[in-house]
Design a protein around this motif. Structure first.
Motif, PDB file in Angstrom:
ATOM      1  N   ASP A  29       0.819  -1.211   0.000  1.00  0.00           N
ATOM      2  CA  ASP A  29       0.000   0.000   0.000  1.00  0.00           C
ATOM      3  C   ASP A  29       0.854   1.263   0.000  1.00  0.00           C
ATOM      4  O   ASP A  29       0.671   2.173  -0.827  1.00  0.00           O
ATOM      5  CB  ASP A  29      -0.913  -0.044   1.230  1.00  0.00           C
ATOM      6  CG  ASP A  29      -1.911   1.092   1.319  1.00  0.00           C
ATOM      7  OD1 ASP A  29      -1.693   2.132   0.687  1.00  0.00           O
ATOM      8  OD2 ASP A  29      -2.901   0.929   2.054  1.00  0.00           O
ATOM      9  N   ALA A  30       1.828   1.341   0.913  1.00  0.00           N
ATOM     10  CA  ALA A  30       2.608   2.570   1.073  1.00  0.00           C
ATOM     11  C   ALA A  30       3.554   2.836  -0.084  1.00  0.00           C
ATOM     12  O   ALA A  30       4.047   3.957  -0.216  1.00  0.00           O
ATOM     13  CB  ALA A  30       3.388   2.513   2.385  1.00  0.00           C
ATOM     14  N   GLU A  31       3.822   1.828  -0.923  1.00  0.00           N
ATOM     15  CA  GLU A  31       4.639   2.088  -2.109  1.00  0.00           C
ATOM     16  C   GLU A  31       3.845   2.869  -3.147  1.00  0.00           C
ATOM     17  O   GLU A  31       4.343   3.811  -3.754  1.00  0.00           O
ATOM     18  CB  GLU A  31       5.137   0.784  -2.732  1.00  0.00           C
ATOM     19  CG  GLU A  31       5.950   1.029  -4.013  1.00  0.00           C
ATOM     20  CD  GLU A  31       6.424  -0.237  -4.699  1.00  0.00           C
ATOM     21  OE1 GLU A  31       7.229  -0.123  -5.650  1.00  0.00           O
ATOM     22  OE2 GLU A  31       6.004  -1.348  -4.297  1.00  0.00           O
ATOM     23  N   PHE A  32       2.593   2.494  -3.348  1.00  0.00           N
ATOM     24  CA  PHE A  32       1.776   3.112  -4.400  1.00  0.00           C
ATOM     25  C   PHE A  32       0.924   4.265  -3.881  1.00  0.00           C
ATOM     26  O   PHE A  32       0.654   5.215  -4.617  1.00  0.00           O
ATOM     27  CB  PHE A  32       0.885   2.048  -5.040  1.00  0.00           C
ATOM     28  CG  PHE A  32       1.643   0.939  -5.706  1.00  0.00           C
ATOM     29  CD1 PHE A  32       2.300   1.157  -6.905  1.00  0.00           C
ATOM     30  CD2 PHE A  32       1.719  -0.316  -5.124  1.00  0.00           C
ATOM     31  CE1 PHE A  32       3.009   0.141  -7.531  1.00  0.00           C
ATOM     32  CE2 PHE A  32       2.428  -1.344  -5.736  1.00  0.00           C
ATOM     33  CZ  PHE A  32       3.074  -1.118  -6.947  1.00  0.00           C
ATOM     34  N   ARG A  33       0.442   4.162  -2.659  1.00  0.00           N
ATOM     35  CA  ARG A  33      -0.416   5.180  -2.038  1.00  0.00           C
ATOM     36  C   ARG A  33      -1.570   5.619  -2.945  1.00  0.00           C
ATOM     37  O   ARG A  33      -1.767   6.817  -3.202  1.00  0.00           O
ATOM     38  CB  ARG A  33       0.400   6.406  -1.625  1.00  0.00           C
ATOM     39  CG  ARG A  33       1.503   6.098  -0.624  1.00  0.00           C
ATOM     40  CD  ARG A  33       2.111   7.370  -0.069  1.00  0.00           C
ATOM     41  NE  ARG A  33       3.230   7.075   0.819  1.00  0.00           N
ATOM     42  CZ  ARG A  33       3.848   7.993   1.549  1.00  0.00           C
ATOM     43  NH1 ARG A  33       3.452   9.261   1.501  1.00  0.00           N
ATOM     44  NH2 ARG A  33       4.853   7.653   2.327  1.00  0.00           N
ATOM     45  N   PRO A  34      -2.349   4.677  -3.448  1.00  0.00           N
ATOM     46  CA  PRO A  34      -3.466   5.073  -4.307  1.00  0.00           C
ATOM     47  C   PRO A  34      -4.594   5.706  -3.503  1.00  0.00           C
ATOM     48  O   PRO A  34      -4.751   5.454  -2.310  1.00  0.00           O
ATOM     49  CB  PRO A  34      -3.907   3.741  -4.909  1.00  0.00           C
ATOM     50  CG  PRO A  34      -3.560   2.741  -3.858  1.00  0.00           C
ATOM     51  CD  PRO A  34      -2.286   3.229  -3.233  1.00  0.00           C
ATOM     52  N   GLY A  35      -5.381   6.518  -4.156  1.00  0.00           N
ATOM     53  CA  GLY A  35      -6.528   7.131  -3.502  1.00  0.00           C
ATOM     54  C   GLY A  35      -6.425   8.640  -3.459  1.00  0.00           C
ATOM     55  O   GLY A  35      -5.409   9.223  -3.850  1.00  0.00           O
ATOM     56  N   LEU A  36      -7.468   9.271  -2.984  1.00  0.00           N
ATOM     57  CA  LEU A  36      -7.519  10.731  -2.922  1.00  0.00           C
ATOM     58  C   LEU A  36      -6.525  11.263  -1.899  1.00  0.00           C
ATOM     59  O   LEU A  36      -6.447  10.768  -0.773  1.00  0.00           O
ATOM     60  CB  LEU A  36      -8.920  11.206  -2.552  1.00  0.00           C
ATOM     61  CG  LEU A  36     -10.024  11.004  -3.595  1.00  0.00           C
ATOM     62  CD1 LEU A  36     -11.334  11.550  -3.059  1.00  0.00           C
ATOM     63  CD2 LEU A  36      -9.660  11.701  -4.903  1.00  0.00           C
ATOM     64  N   ALA A  37      -5.783  12.284  -2.305  1.00  0.00           N
ATOM     65  CA  ALA A  37      -4.832  12.920  -1.392  1.00  0.00           C
ATOM     66  C   ALA A  37      -5.571  13.585  -0.239  1.00  0.00           C
ATOM     67  O   ALA A  37      -6.700  14.064  -0.383  1.00  0.00           O
ATOM     68  CB  ALA A  37      -4.008  13.943  -2.152  1.00  0.00           C
ATOM     69  N   LEU A  38      -4.935  13.625   0.929  1.00  0.00           N
ATOM     70  CA  LEU A  38      -5.538  14.231   2.111  1.00  0.00           C
ATOM     71  C   LEU A  38      -5.086  15.670   2.253  1.00  0.00           C
ATOM     72  O   LEU A  38      -3.898  15.966   2.125  1.00  0.00           O
ATOM     73  CB  LEU A  38      -5.141  13.434   3.357  1.00  0.00           C
ATOM     74  CG  LEU A  38      -5.355  11.923   3.302  1.00  0.00           C
ATOM     75  CD1 LEU A  38      -4.967  11.293   4.632  1.00  0.00           C
ATOM     76  CD2 LEU A  38      -6.789  11.589   2.931  1.00  0.00           C
ATOM     77  N   PRO A  39      -6.010  16.586   2.505  1.00  0.00           N
ATOM     78  CA  PRO A  39      -5.617  17.987   2.680  1.00  0.00           C
ATOM     79  C   PRO A  39      -4.833  18.179   3.974  1.00  0.00           C
ATOM     80  O   PRO A  39      -4.930  17.364   4.902  1.00  0.00           O
ATOM     81  CB  PRO A  39      -6.962  18.720   2.752  1.00  0.00           C
ATOM     82  CG  PRO A  39      -7.926  17.694   3.251  1.00  0.00           C
ATOM     83  CD  PRO A  39      -7.461  16.385   2.681  1.00  0.00           C
ATOM     84  N   SER A  40      -4.061  19.237   4.031  1.00  0.00           N
ATOM     85  CA  SER A  40      -3.305  19.552   5.244  1.00  0.00           C
ATOM     86  C   SER A  40      -3.497  21.031   5.578  1.00  0.00           C
ATOM     87  O   SER A  40      -3.161  21.904   4.770  1.00  0.00           O
ATOM     88  CB  SER A  40      -1.818  19.252   5.037  1.00  0.00           C
ATOM     89  OG  SER A  40      -1.087  19.515   6.208  1.00  0.00           O
ATOM     90  N   PRO A  41      -4.076  21.347   6.738  1.00  0.00           N
ATOM     91  CA  PRO A  41      -4.569  20.380   7.726  1.00  0.00           C
ATOM     92  C   PRO A  41      -5.878  19.756   7.261  1.00  0.00           C
ATOM     93  O   PRO A  41      -6.641  20.367   6.510  1.00  0.00           O
ATOM     94  CB  PRO A  41      -4.794  21.236   8.971  1.00  0.00           C
ATOM     95  CG  PRO A  41      -5.145  22.583   8.419  1.00  0.00           C
ATOM     96  CD  PRO A  41      -4.306  22.735   7.177  1.00  0.00           C
ATOM     97  N   ARG A  42      -6.113  18.555   7.719  1.00  0.00           N
ATOM     98  CA  ARG A  42      -7.359  17.892   7.329  1.00  0.00           C
ATOM     99  C   ARG A  42      -8.530  18.397   8.137  1.00  0.00           C
ATOM    100  O   ARG A  42      -9.631  18.588   7.609  1.00  0.00           O
ATOM    101  CB  ARG A  42      -7.226  16.376   7.488  1.00  0.00           C
ATOM    102  CG  ARG A  42      -8.526  15.664   7.154  1.00  0.00           C
ATOM    103  CD  ARG A  42      -8.417  14.185   7.039  1.00  0.00           C
ATOM    104  NE  ARG A  42      -9.733  13.597   6.832  1.00  0.00           N
ATOM    105  CZ  ARG A  42      -9.971  12.296   6.718  1.00  0.00           C
ATOM    106  NH1 ARG A  42      -8.957  11.439   6.788  1.00  0.00           N
ATOM    107  NH2 ARG A  42     -11.201  11.855   6.545  1.00  0.00           N
ATOM    108  N   PHE A  43      -8.334  18.623   9.436  1.00  0.00           N
ATOM    109  CA  PHE A  43      -9.431  18.986  10.320  1.00  0.00           C
ATOM    110  C   PHE A  43      -9.280  20.414  10.823  1.00  0.00           C
ATOM    111  O   PHE A  43      -8.180  20.855  11.155  1.00  0.00           O
ATOM    112  CB  PHE A  43      -9.484  18.031  11.509  1.00  0.00           C
ATOM    113  CG  PHE A  43      -9.694  16.592  11.123  1.00  0.00           C
ATOM    114  CD1 PHE A  43     -10.923  16.163  10.651  1.00  0.00           C
ATOM    115  CD2 PHE A  43      -8.663  15.675  11.230  1.00  0.00           C
ATOM    116  CE1 PHE A  43     -11.119  14.828  10.298  1.00  0.00           C
ATOM    117  CE2 PHE A  43      -8.846  14.349  10.889  1.00  0.00           C
ATOM    118  CZ  PHE A  43     -10.076  13.925  10.415  1.00  0.00           C
ATOM    119  N   VAL A  44     -10.409  21.114  10.873  1.00  0.00           N
ATOM    120  CA  VAL A  44     -10.444  22.482  11.382  1.00  0.00           C
ATOM    121  C   VAL A  44     -11.530  22.573  12.446  1.00  0.00           C
ATOM    122  O   VAL A  44     -12.686  22.197  12.197  1.00  0.00           O
ATOM    123  CB  VAL A  44     -10.738  23.496  10.254  1.00  0.00           C
ATOM    124  CG1 VAL A  44     -10.857  24.901  10.841  1.00  0.00           C
ATOM    125  CG2 VAL A  44      -9.652  23.451   9.190  1.00  0.00           C
TER     126      VAL A  44
END
Length: 313
Positions: A29-44
């Motif tokens: 999983d961590a080699e390819f990291r597929p999926g939607l990128a996470l915003p930074s910061p994620r939580f407000v």
């Protein structure tokens, strides 16, 4: 609109014994990291009591144990109705989260709790939380998320679990409506395209004739990738879970699915951060997300390859 598959959050790779290892060439999983990128910061944090998830747009109570005690599912529903009637925290759209909404919070690169690093939530109970989603395989049961490690199983509604209310509408599609013909032939080689996600799955759902260990499954899909010239890999747990049709069971797949050799359990490329000698597993007859001991020959391999999916790398 296609269903969004979220990046699992996994940043490290581990071998079958649970030791950290290099990601390059691992097929994990961590080699390819597929999926939607996470915003930074994620939580407000908004108004001290409410947290905005900038990935989904959903609003969560900052206090994950707002009611101070676990409760039966029907009582949880009643508490939600009270919140709506009272317009708690200035909102009248509180609800019990769906399975997809609650699972969207999970970070598989964390444990105790399995939530993103730096999250602002308080009073997190390291146990089971209710969802509003019924379990198709068991009348009188609903899906629950175990926050400590990120597992998803169903529980009897007469049992007690915690409630974490959510409000607002997601800005991404967490559960796409199933098209009339969900799966179709890929145009660039063998495989079946999932119209809900765009992922391409191997037509034979049991790539091997018998259960494999986790490392054997990784080795077999690497050989397939090299021999076919196509980017086949072991699916992440979020990708495997995207196959689940929550209206069905045994298997929890669309009734008109075209796959052959469907099995009960499938390895994912996502290591359990709770215990790295284990990996996340999809129990397809139930539709549940659990874990399996990597060294055991207990589960099957279902290769997947990428279509148009945003990378988190």
């Amino acid at each position: 609109m296609q269903r969004a598959i979220l990046w699992s959050g996994q940043r490290r790779c581990y071998d079958a014994a649970g030791r950290q290892t290099a990601c390059e060439g691992s097929g994990q999983d961590a080699e390819f990291r597929p999926g939607l990128a996470l915003p930074s910061p994620r939580f407000v944090v908004q108004d001290e009591d409410i947290v905005l998830d900038q990935l989904t747009g959903l609003l969560w109570l900052r206090n994950a144990d707002f009611f101070d005690f676990p409760m039966q599912w029907q009582e949880a529903e009643a508490r939600i109705q009270e919140m709506r009637a009272e317009e708690a925290f200035g909102r009248s759209d509180w609800r019990m989260p769906t399975r997809q909404e609650l699972r969207s919070l999970v970070d598989h690169g964390a444990s105790r709790p399995a939530l993103p690093e730096g999250h602002p939530f308080t009073n997190i109970f390291l146990g089971w939380y209710w969802t509003s989603t019924d379990a198709a395989i068991a009348p009188g049961y609903a899906w629950r998320l175990q926050i400590e490690g990120g597992r998803m199983f169903f529980g009897n509604k007469a049992e007690e679990s915690f409630l974490w209310p959510v409000a607002g509408e997601s800005r991404i599609t967490l559960q796409a409506s199933t098209p009339k013909e969900r799966f179709s032939q890929a145009q660039d080689g063998p495989g079946l395209v999932d119209g809900c996600t765009g992922l391409i799955w191997y037509p034979q759902a049991s790539f091997s004739p018998r259960p494999l260990s986790w490392q054997d499954a990784l080795d077999q899909v690497a050989a397939l990738r090299q021999g076919s010239g196509l980017p086949w890999r072991m699916a992440t747990i979020n990708e495997l879970e995207s196959l689940v049709d929550l209206r069905r069971h045994s298997p929890a797949l669309s009734s008109d699915h075209p796959f052959t050799g469907v099995q009960e359990g499938y390895w994912s490329s996502t290591t359990s951060f709770y215990e790295p000698s284990w990996s996340y597993v999809l129990y397809l007859h139930k539709g549940a997300v659990g874990v399996g001991f990597k060294a055991n020959r207990d589960f099957y391999l279902w290769p997947v390859r990428q279509a148009a999916v945003v990378s988190a790398g």
